[in-house]
Design a protein around this motif. Structure first.
Motif, PDB file in Angstrom:
ATOM      1  N   ASN A 296     -21.250   0.826   7.849  1.00 14.19           N
ATOM      2  CA  ASN A 296     -22.149   0.359   6.573  1.00 14.19           C
ATOM      3  C   ASN A 296     -21.071  -0.629   5.763  1.00 14.19           C
ATOM      4  O   ASN A 296     -20.110   0.024   5.134  1.00 14.19           O
ATOM      5  CB  ASN A 296     -22.926   1.558   5.806  1.00 14.19           C
ATOM      6  N   LEU A 297     -21.420  -1.638   5.551  1.00 13.93           N
ATOM      7  CA  LEU A 297     -20.491  -2.484   4.795  1.00 13.93           C
ATOM      8  C   LEU A 297     -20.156  -1.806   3.315  1.00 13.93           C
ATOM      9  O   LEU A 297     -18.986  -2.157   2.737  1.00 13.93           O
ATOM     10  CB  LEU A 297     -20.882  -3.834   4.898  1.00 13.93           C
ATOM     11  N   THR A 298     -21.375  -1.459   2.779  1.00 12.34           N
ATOM     12  CA  THR A 298     -21.138  -0.944   1.578  1.00 12.34           C
ATOM     13  C   THR A 298     -20.212   0.215   1.361  1.00 12.34           C
ATOM     14  O   THR A 298     -19.342   0.389   0.516  1.00 12.34           O
ATOM     15  CB  THR A 298     -22.360  -0.563   0.910  1.00 12.34           C
ATOM     16  N   THR A 299     -19.954   1.190   2.197  1.00  8.77           N
ATOM     17  CA  THR A 299     -18.740   2.032   2.158  1.00  8.77           C
ATOM     18  C   THR A 299     -17.625   1.716   2.813  1.00  8.77           C
ATOM     19  O   THR A 299     -16.428   2.326   2.667  1.00  8.77           O
ATOM     20  CB  THR A 299     -19.522   3.326   3.078  1.00  8.77           C
ATOM     21  N   ASP A 300     -17.621   0.722   3.838  1.00  8.74           N
ATOM     22  CA  ASP A 300     -16.392   0.070   4.457  1.00  8.74           C
ATOM     23  C   ASP A 300     -15.725  -0.719   3.327  1.00  8.74           C
ATOM     24  O   ASP A 300     -14.373  -0.409   3.734  1.00  8.74           O
ATOM     25  CB  ASP A 300     -16.839  -0.560   5.599  1.00  8.74           C
ATOM     26  N   ILE A 301     -16.308  -1.350   2.551  1.00 12.83           N
ATOM     27  CA  ILE A 301     -15.458  -2.224   1.602  1.00 12.83           C
ATOM     28  C   ILE A 301     -15.325  -1.627   0.245  1.00 12.83           C
ATOM     29  O   ILE A 301     -16.504  -1.377  -0.269  1.00 12.83           O
ATOM     30  CB  ILE A 301     -16.158  -3.492   1.740  1.00 12.83           C
ATOM     31  N   THR A 302     -14.262  -1.428  -0.395  1.00 13.03           N
ATOM     32  CA  THR A 302     -14.225  -0.779  -1.605  1.00 13.03           C
ATOM     33  C   THR A 302     -13.352  -1.775  -2.442  1.00 13.03           C
ATOM     34  O   THR A 302     -12.277  -2.430  -2.003  1.00 13.03           O
ATOM     35  CB  THR A 302     -13.676   0.582  -1.822  1.00 13.03           C
ATOM     36  N   PHE A 303     -13.439  -1.690  -3.782  1.00 10.02           N
ATOM     37  CA  PHE A 303     -12.603  -2.434  -4.742  1.00 10.02           C
ATOM     38  C   PHE A 303     -12.145  -1.286  -5.743  1.00 10.02           C
ATOM     39  O   PHE A 303     -12.625  -0.548  -6.111  1.00 10.02           O
ATOM     40  CB  PHE A 303     -13.609  -3.457  -5.355  1.00 10.02           C
ATOM     41  N   LYS A 304     -10.659  -1.595  -6.101  1.00  8.66           N
ATOM     42  CA  LYS A 304     -10.155  -0.841  -7.329  1.00  8.66           C
ATOM     43  C   LYS A 304      -9.363  -1.956  -8.213  1.00  8.66           C
ATOM     44  O   LYS A 304      -8.556  -2.780  -7.563  1.00  8.66           O
ATOM     45  CB  LYS A 304      -9.429   0.078  -6.810  1.00  8.66           C
ATOM     46  N   HIS A 305      -9.327  -1.655  -9.284  1.00  7.91           N
ATOM     47  CA  HIS A 305      -8.473  -2.462 -10.283  1.00  7.91           C
ATOM     48  C   HIS A 305      -6.934  -2.409  -9.814  1.00  7.91           C
ATOM     49  O   HIS A 305      -6.484  -1.464  -9.391  1.00  7.91           O
ATOM     50  CB  HIS A 305      -8.470  -2.156 -11.696  1.00  7.91           C
ATOM     51  N   ALA A 306      -6.283  -3.731  -9.520  1.00 12.10           N
ATOM     52  CA  ALA A 306      -5.038  -3.583  -8.991  1.00 12.10           C
ATOM     53  C   ALA A 306      -4.093  -2.915 -10.163  1.00 12.10           C
ATOM     54  O   ALA A 306      -4.248  -3.179 -11.299  1.00 12.10           O
ATOM     55  CB  ALA A 306      -4.668  -4.935  -8.513  1.00 12.10           C
ATOM     56  N   THR A 307      -3.054  -2.200  -9.593  1.00 12.35           N
ATOM     57  CA  THR A 307      -1.748  -1.751 -10.390  1.00 12.35           C
ATOM     58  C   THR A 307      -0.431  -2.512 -10.052  1.00 12.35           C
ATOM     59  O   THR A 307      -0.529  -3.271  -8.796  1.00 12.35           O
ATOM     60  CB  THR A 307      -1.757  -0.301 -10.347  1.00 12.35           C
ATOM     61  N   ILE A 308       0.438  -2.380 -10.906  1.00 13.54           N
ATOM     62  CA  ILE A 308       1.481  -3.278 -10.542  1.00 13.54           C
ATOM     63  C   ILE A 308       2.418  -2.661  -9.301  1.00 13.54           C
ATOM     64  O   ILE A 308       3.024  -3.479  -8.556  1.00 13.54           O
ATOM     65  CB  ILE A 308       2.760  -3.065 -11.708  1.00 13.54           C
ATOM     66  N   CYS A 309       1.849  -1.568  -8.852  1.00 17.85           N
ATOM     67  CA  CYS A 309       2.471  -1.000  -7.640  1.00 17.85           C
ATOM     68  C   CYS A 309       1.613  -1.865  -6.276  1.00 17.85           C
ATOM     69  O   CYS A 309       2.124  -1.715  -5.211  1.00 17.85           O
ATOM     70  CB  CYS A 309       2.091   0.348  -7.347  1.00 17.85           C
ATOM     71  N   ASP A 310       0.555  -2.594  -6.534  1.00 29.53           N
ATOM     72  CA  ASP A 310       0.003  -3.336  -5.617  1.00 29.53           C
ATOM     73  C   ASP A 310       0.280  -4.681  -5.455  1.00 29.53           C
ATOM     74  O   ASP A 310      -0.054  -5.499  -4.706  1.00 29.53           O
ATOM     75  CB  ASP A 310      -1.643  -3.442  -6.007  1.00 29.53           C
ATOM     76  N   LEU A 311       1.290  -5.307  -6.630  1.00 25.66           N
ATOM     77  CA  LEU A 311       1.605  -6.289  -6.381  1.00 25.66           C
ATOM     78  C   LEU A 311       2.233  -7.045  -5.440  1.00 25.66           C
ATOM     79  O   LEU A 311       2.102  -7.885  -4.779  1.00 25.66           O
ATOM     80  CB  LEU A 311       2.541  -6.838  -7.874  1.00 25.66           C
ATOM     81  N   ALA A 312       3.105  -6.115  -4.503  1.00 22.83           N
ATOM     82  CA  ALA A 312       3.990  -6.476  -3.443  1.00 22.83           C
ATOM     83  C   ALA A 312       2.912  -6.903  -2.284  1.00 22.83           C
ATOM     84  O   ALA A 312       3.106  -7.841  -1.398  1.00 22.83           O
ATOM     85  CB  ALA A 312       4.778  -5.368  -2.912  1.00 22.83           C
ATOM     86  N   PHE A 313       1.848  -6.173  -2.197  1.00 24.68           N
ATOM     87  CA  PHE A 313       0.900  -6.464  -1.243  1.00 24.68           C
ATOM     88  C   PHE A 313       0.054  -7.797  -1.480  1.00 24.68           C
ATOM     89  O   PHE A 313      -0.198  -8.405  -0.797  1.00 24.68           O
ATOM     90  CB  PHE A 313      -0.214  -5.202  -1.071  1.00 24.68           C
TER      91      PHE A 313
END
Length: 171
Positions: free
Chosen positions: A3-20
């Motif tokens: 199910n795409l709605t459960t496979d794809i999620t969104f979270k607010h990015a943090t500074i720890c995510d900046l490298a990715f």
């Protein structure tokens, strides 16, 4: 089938995510289809861009597919003048290993729901005219050409046109 709605999620990015986020962005540079940057950017060079986002009005989300980071999407201020406050620019970048899974469509839908809830009226995107996959995605999502800037970019000695697509998301 998942199910795409459960496979794809969104979270607010943090500074720890900046490298990715920087890594995914830098993956697009060699193609000369997605960004006008011609050399990889650094985490340090993207910190002020990262800091310009906020969860309330100009968010930057990390996208995950089946609990694995797969890309990011953001809304940025358009043109920096108060009269344009209800218009934003969308940026969407998907890791090369996750393309073709309808993540882009889900991201655009997610952003549009956020925009409706936060009094944003127009979403713009800037896409090179030769970037047919991105043009196709946004056209499929109901975006229309609102502008065309011929020969405004030079990538590897090739002049490139920029298409501005837009969508009004209010009735």
């Amino acid at each position: 089938m998942s199910n795409l709605t459960t496979d794809i999620t969104f979270k607010h990015a943090t500074i720890c995510d900046l490298a990715f986020i920087v890594d995914v962005y830098n993956q697009t540079i060699p193609s000369r289809m997605v960004t006008a940057d011609t050399e990889p950017v650094t985490i340090e060079s993207r910190k002020s861009w990262f800091d310009a986002h906020n969860a309330q009005a100009r968010p930057l989300w990390l996208i995950s597919y089946q609990d694995k980071p797969c890309g990011w999407v953001s809304l940025s201020t358009f043109y920096g003048r108060p009269a344009y406050a209800k218009t934003v620019e969308i940026s969407l970048y998907i890791h090369t290993h996750f393309r073709g899974k309808k993540i882009g469509q889900s991201a655009v839908q997610y952003v549009e729901r956020f925009a409706l809830e936060h009094n944003i009226e127009n979403i713009l995107c800037y896409i090179f005219a030769h970037n047919l996959p991105s043009l196709s995605l946004f056209n499929k999502m109901g975006y229309q050409q609102w502008g065309y800037l011929p020969n405004v970019a030079i990538l590897d000695n090739n002049h490139r046109d920029l298409v501005i697509l837009g969508k009004s998301i209010v009735g």
